[in-house]
Design an enzyme around this catalytic site. Structure first.
Site, short mmCIF file in Angstrom:
data_model
loop_
_atom_site.label_atom_id
_atom_site.label_comp_id
_atom_site.label_asym_id
_atom_site.label_seq_id
_atom_site.Cartn_x
_atom_site.Cartn_y
_atom_site.Cartn_z
N GLY A 182 6.49 23.43 31.41
CA GLY A 182 6.98 22.87 32.67
C GLY A 182 8.07 21.84 32.49
N GLY B 239 9.38 13.38 36.92
CA GLY B 239 8.00 13.47 37.35
C GLY B 239 7.82 12.83 38.71
CE LYS C 147 19.35 12.39 35.43
NZ LYS C 147 18.32 13.05 34.60
#
Lengths: 324, 324
Positions: free
Chosen positions: B187, B303, B205
């Site tokens: 994942g 996450g 970024k």
């Protein structure tokens, strides 16, 4: 453009580093703030020491009231160190409506609640980023960007002297006394290293971290504290055989029942833990939050310019949020 | 006690993580803010997916104007991802006087100046801590506690997928294709991993970091960018023979002449550099400031809960400083 006026208490190493950092980055700081920032008075007896900076003689004073009673001074920076007279000076400045910035871990840890209450009662800011981790921006991060977390645990390497000694013992295989002498020769340990090597400095910092993270005040003297003077080559070898290094750790953890467990002492840190690779005079703080999980901040925990960086960061925050 | 009302755009993984983090830490957050915080409307088509949270059906809407035109909504959180319609939604919310929080690196990197100008013109906050480094509080630290520095350099491991793949190749001696399949199975990589493995995510970024650190906007497409799909076992072995590991690094540096040099690509990092031990899905940002010297921040770069932590940190900051 308005001018923010600062009174500085103490022009020792950290005071000089703060003065230097402001001179070095004045243009960027003043542009960002849209305000001039001027250290207008300095409480300091020694006007002649060569600090590598040009300080106009008329800024010096030996009377702290000249700073506390000056209505033009917005912010007082306390960099004397030690519990007294620093605590009295901090409280007096707050009561006189000055915002206060300090790097003084001992004074804060000894009198945390009284100082915070006094700041609140006088509707002024009290900021102390430089008191824990020197240049590492740990306090502002815990009370700022990470604020949405409930904190679960902190493990900190918060003293450069002891981390330097333990690193030398581990990497060079030398004994404690030799490593201490080396640290003293390198300027990483003082002639009387007691406060560092016995963990007292770290206990002050853990008091401050626990107050911010867990809203729990524990006096430094009530934190079970063991230093590193009992660490031998044999203990380091035994840790290595277990895949660990010995670090002096400030540790606090929220237990299942909600209680906070805390201590300062040498700990075996597994080689694959991020704290294991923090060596020499560097500091690091490892935090577990219930949303962010593990985060770590690493940097120079001491030194005039890193500490000056933290002190001025607090000044900038006050100018942006309290003086605007 | 006042209630801060939030409109949420998108209830995917990050939206759900943000919602969960608020539910989990509501008591602490509301006590700290002395205000209630409520997500009152959610732009989301899928009302039935099991997200592990209880969301009252009446909060869902499929019409973004119900959020933009609601005078009671103070803050809009944009978590749709992608450049459009997210950019249009961000701009519309700002023009309607809403403070905006987002995790959307692609939208910010593509339209940085227009978004910042629009926020300024409408006197509202635009905050985006979660867009770089996920839960790691890097942006708030650069613009907050470290603000007294002139930044010299940044080296960032800013993509968990590629760091996981490179770690597996290094530690397990497996080849790129096997490591990619492993990352997908765990994942940590998407079915189409292009944006990650070719460095495009990291370039977004770096655009954001450079804008904040150097006040310099460079479009992500103008950053020289190399991914990791060309990294072989042989290259990793050759780096190891030199005492290095290969990491995908976002790098920007101020040169002597004041120009900023920048690129995204694989770099040999010496084993004794703090970035060398940042493994698997973790991210880290290593900064050099002219006062603080070297600092590093480490944590989970992605996450739902870590990212939710950063999103809500921005919300808290807005409530404290803009809505008070």
């Amino acid at each position: 453009m308005k001018t923010v006026k600062i009174g500085l208490l103490g022009l020792g190493n950290i005071g000089t580093g703060t003065y230097k950092t402001l001179e070095m980055n004045r243009t960027e700081i003043e542009t960002a703030l849209n305000a001039k920032v001027e250290i207008v008075k300095i409480l300091e007896k020694d006007m002649t020491r060569d600090r590598g900076i040009e300080v106009p003689k008329e800024k010096f004073t030996t009377d702290p009231d000249e700073i506390f009673n000056d209505p033009e001074i917005d912010i007082v920076i306390e960099l004397l160190g030690g519990i007294e007279p620093a605590t009295t000076f901090i409280l007096t400045a707050l009561k006189n409506g000055k915002h206060v910035v300090t790097a003084n871990k001992a004074a804060i840890a000894a009198n945390y609640q009284e100082i915070m209450d006094t700041a609140k009662a006088n509707n002024v800011s009290f900021k102390f980023e430089a008191s824990v981790g020197g240049g590492i921006p740990i306090l502002g991060t815990l009370t700022g960007p990470l604020r949405a977390n409930k904190y679960e645990e902190v493990l900190g390497i918060l003293n450069g002297t002891t981390n330097y000694i333990l690193t030398m013992m581990t990497q060079e295989g030398i004994d404690y006394d030799t490593a201490l002498k080396d640290a003293q020769a390198q300027g990483f340990a003082e002639a009387d290293p007691t406060a560092d090597v016995e963990g007292l400095d770290v206990a002050n910092k853990l008091t401050i971290l626990m107050a911010l993270m867990f809203d729990k005040y524990v006096a430094p003297g009530d934190i079970p504290t063991t230093g590193i003077s009992g660490i031998t080559k044999e203990k380091i070898d035994a840790a290595a055989a277990d895949g660990c290094v010995i670090k002096l750790i400030a540790h606090a953890k929220r237990l299942e029942n909600g209680e906070i467990e805390y201590k300062v002492g040498p700990m075996n840190i597994s080689n694959d833990h991020p704290l294991a690779s923090i060596n020499k005079e560097f500091n690091a703080v490892f935090i577990k939050g219930n949303a962010v999980d593990d985060v770590m901040f690493y940097g120079k925990g001491a030194g005039p310019l890193p500490t000056g960086s933290a002190v001025l960061g607090d000044v900038i925050e006050i100018v942006q949020h309290a003086l605007n």
